[in-house]
Structure formats: C-alpha cells, structure tokens
Design an enzyme around this catalytic site. Sequence first.
Site, mmCIF file in Angstrom:
data_model
loop_
_atom_site.group_PDB
_atom_site.id
_atom_site.type_symbol
_atom_site.label_atom_id
_atom_site.label_comp_id
_atom_site.label_asym_id
_atom_site.label_seq_id
_atom_site.Cartn_x
_atom_site.Cartn_y
_atom_site.Cartn_z
ATOM 1 N N LYS A 1 -2.327 3.126 15.259
ATOM 2 C CA LYS A 1 -2.197 4.505 14.273
ATOM 3 C C LYS A 1 -2.181 5.314 15.145
ATOM 4 C CE LYS A 1 -4.423 2.621 10.864
ATOM 5 N NZ LYS A 1 -4.261 3.362 8.674
ATOM 6 N N HIS B 1 -8.745 8.797 2.519
ATOM 7 C CA HIS B 1 -8.913 6.551 2.465
ATOM 8 C C HIS B 1 -8.147 6.431 0.660
ATOM 9 C CE1 HIS B 1 -11.793 3.399 2.122
ATOM 10 N NE2 HIS B 1 -10.591 2.400 1.785
ATOM 11 N N ASN C 1 -17.054 1.686 2.667
ATOM 12 C CA ASN C 1 -17.144 0.597 3.212
ATOM 13 C C ASN C 1 -18.357 0.775 3.977
ATOM 14 O OD1 ASN C 1 -15.079 -0.906 2.370
ATOM 15 N ND2 ASN C 1 -13.677 0.344 3.801
ATOM 16 N N MET D 1 0.269 -1.304 -0.165
ATOM 17 C CA MET D 1 0.457 -0.191 -0.164
ATOM 18 C C MET D 1 0.984 1.131 -0.659
ATOM 19 S SD MET D 1 -3.382 1.820 0.193
ATOM 20 C CE MET D 1 -4.684 -0.037 0.221
ATOM 21 N N SER E 1 -9.279 2.751 6.542
ATOM 22 C CA SER E 1 -10.647 2.298 5.812
ATOM 23 C C SER E 1 -11.781 2.060 6.939
ATOM 24 C CB SER E 1 -10.248 1.214 5.231
ATOM 25 O OG SER E 1 -9.995 -0.068 6.098
ATOM 26 N N ASN F 1 -8.019 -0.612 -3.033
ATOM 27 C CA ASN F 1 -6.314 -1.148 -3.351
ATOM 28 C C ASN F 1 -7.085 -2.044 -5.387
ATOM 29 O OD1 ASN F 1 -3.803 -2.406 -3.254
ATOM 30 N ND2 ASN F 1 -4.457 -4.190 -1.465
ATOM 31 N N VAL G 1 -0.404 3.009 8.220
ATOM 32 C CA VAL G 1 0.240 1.641 8.337
ATOM 33 C C VAL G 1 -0.973 0.186 9.613
ATOM 34 C CG1 VAL G 1 2.376 3.375 9.977
ATOM 35 C CG2 VAL G 1 -0.173 2.652 11.148
ATOM 36 N N VAL G 2 -0.336 -0.308 9.986
ATOM 37 C CA VAL G 2 -1.676 -1.469 10.321
ATOM 38 C C VAL G 2 -2.925 -0.580 11.140
ATOM 39 C CG1 VAL G 2 -0.723 -1.834 11.721
ATOM 40 C CG2 VAL G 2 -2.116 -4.051 10.997
ATOM 41 N N GLU G 3 -3.789 -1.662 10.054
ATOM 42 C CA GLU G 3 -5.601 -0.507 10.529
ATOM 43 C C GLU G 3 -5.567 -1.050 12.026
ATOM 44 O OE1 GLU G 3 -9.449 1.092 9.159
ATOM 45 O OE2 GLU G 3 -6.465 1.231 8.470
#
EC number: 4.2.1.17
Length: 716
Positions: free
Chosen positions: A407, A450, A500, A324, A429, A453, A400-402
């Site tokens: 975050k 946002h 989403n 990403m 997201s 991908n 970074v990681v969700e």
Amino acid sequence: MIYQSPTIQVELLEDNIARLCFNAAGSVNKLDRETIDSLNAALDAIKQDTNIQGLVLTSGKGAFIVGADITEFLGLFAQEESVLLPWIAEANVVFNKIEDLPFPTISAINGFALGGGFETVLATDFRIADTTAKLGLPETKLGLIPGFGGTVRLPRLIGADNALEWITTGKDHKPEAALKVGAIDAVVAPENLEASAIAMLKEALSEKLDWQARRAKKQAPLNLPKLEAMMSFATAKGMVFKVAGKHYPAPMTAISVIEQAARSERADALMVEHQAFIKLAKTDVAQALIGIFLNDQLVKGKAKKAGKLAKNVDSAAVLGAGIMGGGIAYQSASKGTPIVMKDIAQPALDLGLGEASKLLAAQIKRGRSTPEKMAKVLNNITATLDYAPVKDVDVVVEAVVEHPKVKSMVLAEVEQNVSDDAIITSNTSTISINLLAKSLKKPERFCGMHFFNPVHKMPLVEVIRGENSSEETIASVVAYASKMGKTPIVVNDCPGFFVNRVLFPYFAGFSGLLADGADFAAIDKVMEKQFGWPMGPAYLLDVVGIDTGHHAQAVMAEGFPDRMGKDGKDAIDIMFDSERFGQKNNKGFYAYSVDRRGKPKKDLDPTSYELLGAEFGDLKAFESDEIIARTMIPMIIETVRCLEEGIIATPAEADMGLVFGLGFPPFRGGVFRYIDTMGVANFVALADKYAHLGGLYQVTDAMRELAANNGSYYQA
C-alpha cells in the site's frame, strides 16, 4: 384570509372554495404539535365561515407533508400511557374534523405525503396527486403503527389486503400504483394539480361525484365477509411473521388492529388503533428504531455540513480492480461520479468490469434499471493499466492488497501521478493511516476511506482521520461518500479504526466460549435467533474469510496487547492452520456447497468439531444468557472505550456504525441504546460477573461513574 399561522394559511377562492395551505417556515412541512394545533384552529375557522362550500388541502412546499416530527417522539413517548392516550385521542379529533366538515373536501398532493401526511389526506373525501408524489405509511419501520387513523381509513378505502400490504411493509408508493388500488382518484402533471383538484371538487359540489357515500364508507365497518376476512388475516399473519419475525412486533400488531376494528365504526375502530399505538410506542423496539432514524438524520446533517467545506469531487479513481475495486467503481459511476479503475494486470481489470456489469445486470433483472442506464454507468468507468487517465481526478481510492509495504509503495507512486490538490485515500481495514501517510509528501491530503464488503450492499463508509489529515480532506471524502449514496462516519486513527476494533473483542468472546467447550453452531443459533444478528460469529468469520480474520486479529493483538493479546491457540488459529478459510474455499467452521440458485449453502462439518475437540476437549452446554453476555460484553466495553478515547465522536455515530457496518440488530438500536435500555448500572453489574475472564470484560472508570450517577449515554 380566513386563518393564518406560521404553518397554515386558509383563504377563500372563487366559487366559495377554501384553500388550506400547509406552509411551515422550514424546508418541509411536518405534522408536529404546532402544526396539529394550527390545523385544529384552522378547521374551526373554516367551519364557522358559512360561505365555504368546499375545501382543498394544498402545500406551499416541494412536498405535501413528510410525516410526523419524529424529533418529538422520544420525549413524548417517555410519558405514561395515561398521558399518551388522551394526547393521541385529541390529535385524532382534528382529523375527524376534516372528515366531518359539512361539504366535500379534496387533497392536492405534491411530493411526499408519508405517515401523518398521508393520514391527513385520507381524512378528505378525494385525493389527487401529481406525478412527483410518493405516498405511504412507514410507521412500522419505526416500530409503530399509524396513529392518526391510517389503520381505520386505508382498509375501508382500498380493501383489507391492499391496506395490509401498504401498512405492514411501510413502503412508499408512486402515484400510479396508488391510483391502481384506489388510494387516490387521479394523477396529473404538477402544473395542473390545484386546478384539477378544484375541478374535481366542483364535480362533487354539482353531485356528479357522491362525496357523502365516499365518506360514509370510510366511517362504517369494513365491508368484508366473515370467511374472507378470516382467510385474509390468517394469510397476512403467516406471510408477515415470516419476514418480520419475533423481534419486530409492529407489522403483526397492525394486522391485529385492522382485524379487531373490522366490524367497528369509526369511533371504536380508532380506539383500537390508539391503544395499540401507545403500547408499541412504549416498547424498547420503537425506542431503538426511532433512535436509529434520529441518529441517521444526525449523521446526514454532519455530512451536509461537511459539504460546505469540501472541494468538488467531479471525478475519481480506484487503484486495484477485482471484486472490491469493481464494487467501488460501480457505486461511484452509478451515482454520477465518473471513475478510473487502474490495475497492473488486465485480468484484474476484467474482473472489476465484470463485477460492475454483474451488479448492473441484476438491477435490470429486478426492473430497477434499463440497458440504456447500464451503458451510461459503464461509460462512466474507465479501465486502465497506466496512470495517464488518473492525472486529473479529484479523489483517489487505493484498494490494493491489505499489506503495509504494498500500500505504501502504491500510495507514493500515485502521488507522483496526480495533481497537487488531489485527495488520496486508502480503503484499508486495519493498517494505520498515520503509518501509510509516512510514504506521502502531502499527508494533509490523505485519509482512510474504508468500504465494507459487498460495497453495493453495505451502507457504511468509515472516513479515517490521520494526525495530518486536513479538514478539507476529511470534508471532501465525507461529501464524496455521501454522493456515492453511503453513510459516512468520521473516526480517528487507531488499530482497526472503529468497526473492526469493536468487532474483534466480540470474536474473542466467541473464541473464549469455544475454548471452554461451547458448540459454535449453538452459539450462532443463540446470537442469530435470540440476540438478532444476521449471522452468528462462526458464520460471519466464514463469510469474511478466516484468513482475513486471522490477519486482522493479529493487528488488533499488536495494537492492544493487554486486552487483545493471546496466550495460546484459539479457534481462529486452528481453522487458519488447517487452511479452512471459510466460504472462499468451501470449508471453515462450516462446510459449503452450492445450492440450486448458485448460492453458498452451509452444513455442519465433523472435521471442524474434531479439530476444535482435539484442542479444547469435549463439548459442553451453555445457557443462552451466558453466550450473549460473553460475546457481547467485550464488544460493548470496547465501543465505550472508543467514545471515551475520541475515536468516535458521539454515541449516535457509534450506533450507526454498528448497525450499518456490522448488522447490529436494528431493533436493539446499537450498543449505546442497548446499554441505556438495560441500564448502565445493570450492565456494569453483569460485566463484573465476568471480569475474571480478562481485560476485555473490565468496564472503564467512566462507566462506573455514569452507573453510580444513574446516567445514560443518550439524553431524552
């Protein structure tokens, strides 16, 4: 001056050559009704002036004519066929007048000559373009065919095969390519355009160029032997249907029109085109595709307006490398904004740089870039393990990681390492922007950004406004997204934001069908082949990652427990609990292997059916209409709720978000165009039929009111 109007000026030059200059008051020339009327009057004035011996068409703008005025289309096409047919016939009289003038004519083409603009130059005897020109007939992209003689004149000029390729694909062409097939007669430098056009016209006047033979060829039947014609058109139909499919009738109609008119002279050939154009103009597909074009213009207009409030973004940073981060870095750098890619681990940086290099190498392989350009883009990406290169950037994208805690920690840390006026964004997201803003001292300089991908392919960026985000922050991020070549839509903060939030009710409808015994592969087939999604829900979940979907579903259930909360296990839970995460570990609803091209290949997997069967029992057959209704109604109602709650500002932006963010079938135009096409009252009646399935199927009071008043979401 022979003739003057707000859009066209005609004057006599030396040697009795007249110059007709398209020069509208706005930034570009369009073939709107006013311009066509002016062109008609100008041609009458030219014909009456017996001194004129030749005509050159020019433009006073940076582009010749960009095409018809599409803003006029929807209102115009709402009229009856009995009104539209005389309209298009009368408009074509004007182009015939160009072709019937008693002396040679030439077009001097600069910049874009597309659609009606290209059809205008096809009516002249000769065409000369400068090196900036782009020529083409993009009407099939709007669900139409050329309506001002393009299907008649172009095949007679460049041959049936070339014309079929130009018209069915709707692509624009560089002048060198146009010259090669004979669509234009010469390419010159911009500063020599008009002089070269006049010189060519003088060659025609001195009979060195046979303009009358040129003209006669364009007005005669197509010079194509019968057997060759049969083979050409049969081959074209097979190839085009493979690409266009049953949902996009315009390219196939274009082939039929050229085929039907091949043996006819101009008048009869044009009538074939007129009738087919009008029939397509009345289709839902044309309305949808024209609507998307207009919505895209609206969104771009908003982004342009935002640019006036925005701070300059001359440099950026992305926190978190990998696929990403590498995709975001590539997109920014390739569009001219240098970017720092920061991570805490060297392997992640290597992966991010590798992703950018892979995307650039693919561009070179396709002939769209060069090694020199690749080196320049890679030089615009600075990989780092520390914050030193980040301190002076204008915008930071956290990727970074969700996970909220991770975050929040990274956001607080980066705020300490950037300038006071830097803007910080999160590529989350699902996590609330208002929640993440609590970790910052300056929440007014923070918002969501946002990306979807894969970043390089997906055109949408959701810009999420938090309750403290300043207008300058939002405007600057919108402007940066536009600079990256993306389509930004601004949405307000809520669980799942916009895209989403409306996607997961669709997945809930899918899960409900599986719980009632439906076959996921059968659902995918219906939603892909009949409704038109690029992937059905099972396949989409596998591609997104069932672990990702499972996490997002939990966020949505917490945010909207009344509608999206669950009583027991659903299909996503079953796959997740069995560690079937989709393509990423080669097993989800489907099993995956690698084909000869190195791409994932999906196959049915008995294990999936066993797992689902153990929970939900034997498979049952469902009608296609029920499958579509049960998956789409929840998405549609949730989209309407987002509009009513102010999460999204307009139906146009919602529909663009769905088409560009989720791949909603363009020929349906988006949710609001789909409801309007169906009729709001008809949709409410359909939803009521399934209301017993729960809150996701229950329409809002405002929808009922709109249905009762026979209203629509778009105004004609």
